[in-house]
Design an enzyme around this catalytic site. Structure first.
Site, short mmCIF file in Angstrom:
data_model
loop_
_atom_site.label_atom_id
_atom_site.label_comp_id
_atom_site.label_asym_id
_atom_site.label_seq_id
_atom_site.Cartn_x
_atom_site.Cartn_y
_atom_site.Cartn_z
N TYR A 142 45.11 41.27 25.89
CA TYR A 142 45.55 42.56 25.69
C TYR A 142 44.87 43.77 26.51
O TYR A 142 45.32 44.79 26.89
CB TYR A 142 45.56 43.07 24.16
CG TYR A 142 46.49 42.26 23.37
CD1 TYR A 142 47.52 41.47 23.98
CD2 TYR A 142 46.43 42.43 22.07
CE1 TYR A 142 48.26 40.79 23.11
CE2 TYR A 142 47.43 41.69 21.24
CZ TYR A 142 48.47 41.11 21.59
OH TYR A 142 49.15 40.10 20.89
N LYS A 187 43.04 27.20 22.51
CA LYS A 187 44.12 26.52 23.18
C LYS A 187 43.25 25.75 24.47
O LYS A 187 43.61 25.75 25.64
CB LYS A 187 45.31 27.26 23.95
CG LYS A 187 46.53 26.67 24.49
CD LYS A 187 47.29 26.05 23.55
CE LYS A 187 48.31 25.09 24.18
NZ LYS A 187 49.12 24.14 23.54
N ASP A 219 49.06 26.17 18.64
CA ASP A 219 50.37 25.63 18.17
C ASP A 219 50.41 24.78 16.96
O ASP A 219 51.23 25.05 16.08
CB ASP A 219 50.99 24.79 19.28
CG ASP A 219 49.94 24.04 20.08
OD1 ASP A 219 48.91 23.96 19.83
OD2 ASP A 219 50.45 23.21 21.16
N ASP A 243 46.72 37.90 16.49
CA ASP A 243 47.87 38.74 16.07
C ASP A 243 48.67 38.26 15.58
O ASP A 243 49.69 38.55 14.59
CB ASP A 243 48.16 39.58 17.47
CG ASP A 243 49.19 40.55 17.24
OD1 ASP A 243 49.49 41.15 16.13
OD2 ASP A 243 49.40 41.43 18.47
N ASP A 247 50.12 37.72 11.52
CA ASP A 247 51.63 38.04 10.96
C ASP A 247 52.31 36.88 10.03
O ASP A 247 53.02 37.02 9.21
CB ASP A 247 52.44 38.75 12.09
CG ASP A 247 52.38 40.24 12.38
OD1 ASP A 247 51.22 40.49 11.99
OD2 ASP A 247 53.13 40.66 13.09
#
Ligand code: NAD
Length: 353
Positions: A142, A187, A219, A243, A247
């Site tokens: 980001y 990851k 994942d 993020d 959620d």
């Protein structure tokens, strides 16, 4: 004791929900002899309307002079036409960056009383859920360099070791105060930044031998959250993975109107509900103030070290729910509802008992 709190009410439902949190802090202050002082500041759409900027310099000055920040929400259709860099939400991103708030704490707690709102099978969440996601907030993709060249676009993902070290320390320290179980999500089978992340977490783990550290690919973590969520206590991860996972975790708990969050730096903390400014229900007394009330409770715990007072607020919220009080967002069909202010009054009264 005296505590100085910067307050940004923001846009949409922001002012309504913040007023309830302040009422509750005042009750705690009165009952336990603390003096909470509030200094209001502007950010988001309200700040654009008054000053032309989503984050006026004066707001940062106010934050720097206070011990913590209580934040409502910003944004709304009125400012949708503005360019990306001028939008109300930019005020929030800048605020986090300028105040060095690198650790985002997102609890996902499922209240037993609202288990029907959980989209998962009842046996998967039997006995409730209490997960805390610690998300790195000021690094990663980001904030990396962004380039567009014709039909090609690049977002750069960068992490420095020190950025990982400081979030790792925070995560281990929080795990120590809870069940001493930490899952670091990355990851590392694909990304260099993740390999550095995993190496660093393993190194820092040596300083916290009482915490059990494990690693999971993102994942897999996304799947495990919905197939076996009760295995998790504290999850630490980088900005974008955090993020998405936070959620996902919040939706498991039923309503976004219930979940608080904290963004912590070295000496400062900002506390806000995870939801936005909900322009569709603003000014109608329909907003659920619980996420903001619990954000104030987090402020007492993480910024002021007032553990007992924080738990008293949490328990009063649980009590209000177990007594059957519901705002519209968490009411079942036909159930009677209370307004934003009424929910604030009920929790305040329960604290007083
Ligand atoms: P939102 O979270 O504001 O609303 C999503 C849905 O949830 C809406 O139906 C809303 O009515 C409902 N909702 C949200 N909070 C609620 C509460 N406390 N009680 C009851 N219902 C609630 O997300 P959105 O609609 O995508 O965004 C609206 C605006 O908020 C946009 O301008 C967006 O950019 C901004 N936003 C701000 C923040 C922030 O300030 N931290 C975060 C997310 C979105």
């Amino acid at each position: 004791m005296d505590y100085k709190i910067a307050v940004i009410k923001g846009d949409g439902i922001g002012p309504e929900i913040i007023d309830q949190a302040i009422k509750i802090l005042n009750k705690i202050g009165e009952k336990y002899n603390h003096n909470f002082q509030y200094i209001e500041a502007l950010a988001g759409g309200a700040a654009i309307d008054k000053t032309g900027s989503p984050l006026p310099e004066e707001t940062l000055e106010i934050c720097r002079k206070t011990d913590a920040l209580l934040f409502g929400a910003v944004g709304g259709p009125k400012w949708d036409k503005l360019k990306g860099t001028e939008k109300p939400e930019q005020g929030l991103l800048k605020l986090r960056k300028k105040l060095g708030l690198y650790a985002n704490l997102r609890p996902a707690v499922m209240f037993e009383e609202l288990k029907d709102a959980c989209p998962l099978r009842a046996d998967l969440v039997k006995g409730g859920l209490d997960i805390l996601i610690v998300r790195e907030l000021t690094g990663g993709i980001y904030f990396g360099k962004k380039t567009t060249m014709g039909d090609k676009a690049i977002d750069q993902m960068e992490y420095s070791k020190y950025e990982i070290e400081r979030i790792a320390h925070k995560a281990f320290q929080i795990a120590q105060r809870r069940n001493k179980k930490l899952v670091s999500v990355d990851k590392a089978n694909v990304l260099e930044t993740s390999r550095l992340w995993r190496r660093t977490f393993k190194e820092i783990a040596k300083e916290y031998p009482d915490v059990e550290l494990s690693h999971m690919y993102v994942d897999n973590a996304a799947m495990q959250l919905v197939t076996n969520p009760k295995q998790f206590d504290v999850i630490a991860t980088e900005n974008m993975f955090g993020d998405i996972l936070s959620d996902e975790a919040s939706v498991i708990t039923g309503s976004i109107g219930l979940l608080p969050s904290a963004a912590l730096g070295v000496n400062y903390g900002m506390y806000e509900p995870i939801h936005g400014s909900a322009p569709d229900i603003a000014g109608q007394g329909k907003a659920n103030p619980i996420a903001t009330i619990l954000s104030a409770a987090m402020m007492l715990k993480y910024s002021f070290n007032l553990q007992k007072e924080s738990e008293i607020i949490e328990n009063a919220v649980k009590k209000a729910l177990s007594l059957g009080y519901r705002t519209t967002d968490i009411a079942k069909n036909g159930e009677q509802t209370v307004s934003t202010k009424e929910m604030g009054d009920i929790v305040t009264e329960l604290i007083g008992q």
